[in-house]
Design an enzyme around this catalytic site. Sequence first.
Site, PDB file in Angstrom:
ATOM      1  N   HIS A  14       0.832  -1.200   0.000  1.00 30.47           N
ATOM      2  CA  HIS A  14       0.000   0.000   0.000  1.00 30.47           C
ATOM      3  C   HIS A  14       0.867   1.250   0.000  1.00 30.47           C
ATOM      4  O   HIS A  14       2.089   1.199   0.117  1.00 30.47           O
ATOM      5  CB  HIS A  14      -0.996   0.007   1.171  1.00 30.47           C
ATOM      6  CG  HIS A  14      -0.409   0.278   2.515  1.00 30.47           C
ATOM      7  ND1 HIS A  14      -1.151   0.701   3.586  1.00 30.47           N
ATOM      8  CD2 HIS A  14       0.867   0.196   2.976  1.00 30.47           C
ATOM      9  CE1 HIS A  14      -0.368   0.855   4.647  1.00 30.47           C
ATOM     10  NE2 HIS A  14       0.847   0.551   4.311  1.00 30.47           N
ATOM     11  N   CYS A  33       5.853   5.849   4.422  1.00 30.34           N
ATOM     12  CA  CYS A  33       4.610   5.201   3.990  1.00 30.34           C
ATOM     13  C   CYS A  33       4.000   5.896   2.774  1.00 30.34           C
ATOM     14  O   CYS A  33       3.103   5.346   2.132  1.00 30.34           O
ATOM     15  CB  CYS A  33       3.602   5.186   5.133  1.00 30.34           C
ATOM     16  SG  CYS A  33       4.140   4.173   6.496  1.00 30.34           S
ATOM     17  N   HIS A  39       4.928   0.045  -0.482  1.00 35.76           N
ATOM     18  CA  HIS A  39       5.712  -0.800   0.425  1.00 35.76           C
ATOM     19  C   HIS A  39       4.750  -1.853   0.967  1.00 35.76           C
ATOM     20  O   HIS A  39       3.527  -1.712   0.817  1.00 35.76           O
ATOM     21  CB  HIS A  39       6.317   0.031   1.568  1.00 35.76           C
ATOM     22  CG  HIS A  39       5.277   0.603   2.479  1.00 35.76           C
ATOM     23  ND1 HIS A  39       4.597   1.763   2.195  1.00 35.76           N
ATOM     24  CD2 HIS A  39       4.765   0.150   3.652  1.00 35.76           C
ATOM     25  CE1 HIS A  39       3.728   2.008   3.161  1.00 35.76           C
ATOM     26  NE2 HIS A  39       3.796   1.052   4.048  1.00 35.76           N
ATOM     27  N   HIS A  41       3.446  -5.083   3.857  1.00 34.56           N
ATOM     28  CA  HIS A  41       3.383  -5.584   5.230  1.00 34.56           C
ATOM     29  C   HIS A  41       2.907  -7.025   5.214  1.00 34.56           C
ATOM     30  O   HIS A  41       2.144  -7.427   4.331  1.00 34.56           O
ATOM     31  CB  HIS A  41       2.376  -4.784   6.066  1.00 34.56           C
ATOM     32  CG  HIS A  41       2.723  -3.350   6.235  1.00 34.56           C
ATOM     33  ND1 HIS A  41       3.694  -2.911   7.103  1.00 34.56           N
ATOM     34  CD2 HIS A  41       2.234  -2.243   5.633  1.00 34.56           C
ATOM     35  CE1 HIS A  41       3.773  -1.597   7.036  1.00 34.56           C
ATOM     36  NE2 HIS A  41       2.903  -1.158   6.147  1.00 34.56           N
ATOM     37  N   ASP A  79      -4.707 -10.810  -0.114  1.00 32.56           N
ATOM     38  CA  ASP A  79      -3.382 -11.433  -0.087  1.00 32.56           C
ATOM     39  C   ASP A  79      -2.639 -11.203  -1.404  1.00 32.56           C
ATOM     40  O   ASP A  79      -3.174 -11.465  -2.486  1.00 32.56           O
ATOM     41  CB  ASP A  79      -3.508 -12.925   0.196  1.00 32.56           C
ATOM     42  CG  ASP A  79      -2.171 -13.546   0.536  1.00 32.56           C
ATOM     43  OD1 ASP A  79      -1.318 -12.847   1.140  1.00 32.56           O
ATOM     44  OD2 ASP A  79      -1.963 -14.723   0.193  1.00 32.56           O
ATOM     45  N   HIS A  80      -1.435 -10.717  -1.302  1.00 34.95           N
ATOM     46  CA  HIS A  80      -0.586 -10.392  -2.447  1.00 34.95           C
ATOM     47  C   HIS A  80      -1.228  -9.358  -3.376  1.00 34.95           C
ATOM     48  O   HIS A  80      -0.998  -9.375  -4.592  1.00 34.95           O
ATOM     49  CB  HIS A  80      -0.155 -11.653  -3.208  1.00 34.95           C
ATOM     50  CG  HIS A  80       0.835 -12.471  -2.437  1.00 34.95           C
ATOM     51  ND1 HIS A  80       0.491 -13.186  -1.322  1.00 34.95           N
ATOM     52  CD2 HIS A  80       2.157 -12.638  -2.590  1.00 34.95           C
ATOM     53  CE1 HIS A  80       1.562 -13.777  -0.834  1.00 34.95           C
ATOM     54  NE2 HIS A  80       2.598 -13.455  -1.578  1.00 34.95           N
ATOM     55  N   GLU A 126      -0.551  -4.749  11.700  1.00 32.21           N
ATOM     56  CA  GLU A 126       0.177  -4.360  10.494  1.00 32.21           C
ATOM     57  C   GLU A 126       1.652  -4.710  10.626  1.00 32.21           C
ATOM     58  O   GLU A 126       2.306  -5.087   9.648  1.00 32.21           O
ATOM     59  CB  GLU A 126       0.006  -2.859  10.256  1.00 32.21           C
ATOM     60  CG  GLU A 126       0.557  -2.376   8.935  1.00 32.21           C
ATOM     61  CD  GLU A 126       0.460  -0.865   8.804  1.00 32.21           C
ATOM     62  OE1 GLU A 126      -0.115  -0.399   7.817  1.00 32.21           O
ATOM     63  OE2 GLU A 126       0.962  -0.159   9.686  1.00 32.21           O
TER      64      GLU A 126
HETATM   65 NI    NI Z   1       2.505   0.725   5.569  1.00 31.10          NI
END
Ligand code: NI
Length: 136
Positions: A14, A33, A39, A41, A79-80, A126
């Site tokens: 995100h 961010c 990037h 998580h 997911d992904h 997160e």
């Molecule tokens: Ni983040």
Amino acid sequence: MIYIERKERFSAAHQLYNPNWTVEQNDAVFGKCANKNFHGHNFTLVVTVKGEINPDTGFVMNLVDLKKIIQNLVISKLDHANLNHDVDFMRGKFTSTEVLAEEIWKILAPAIAEHKCQLHRIRLEETMNNAVEYFG
Ligand code: NI
């Protein structure tokens, strides 16, 4: 009232960014961010359901059913994925953990209610250090 819990994991990318702000304002508030190249998580989603014990099963809710609901309605979409671009229920929204937890609640609450139980809490981790809890 008894509470049960199911934990699932997903990985997603995100970018935290306010389109109404300048690059400088975004960097000042969101720091790394706001990176335009995104990037990622490794998220942990904990879903807590409450209800009464079913005398026919001894369960509040069959955890296999809960797992399928979470997997089919939420994890399969997240997911992904890129939360800013790929996820229908996040379109046009901030991809913060807070907003994501609220949106997951909206999806899971009615599906869980069909099983005569109530969604009690969404906990979304997160990172090892940062988490959100939402109670609807
Ligand atoms: Ni983040």
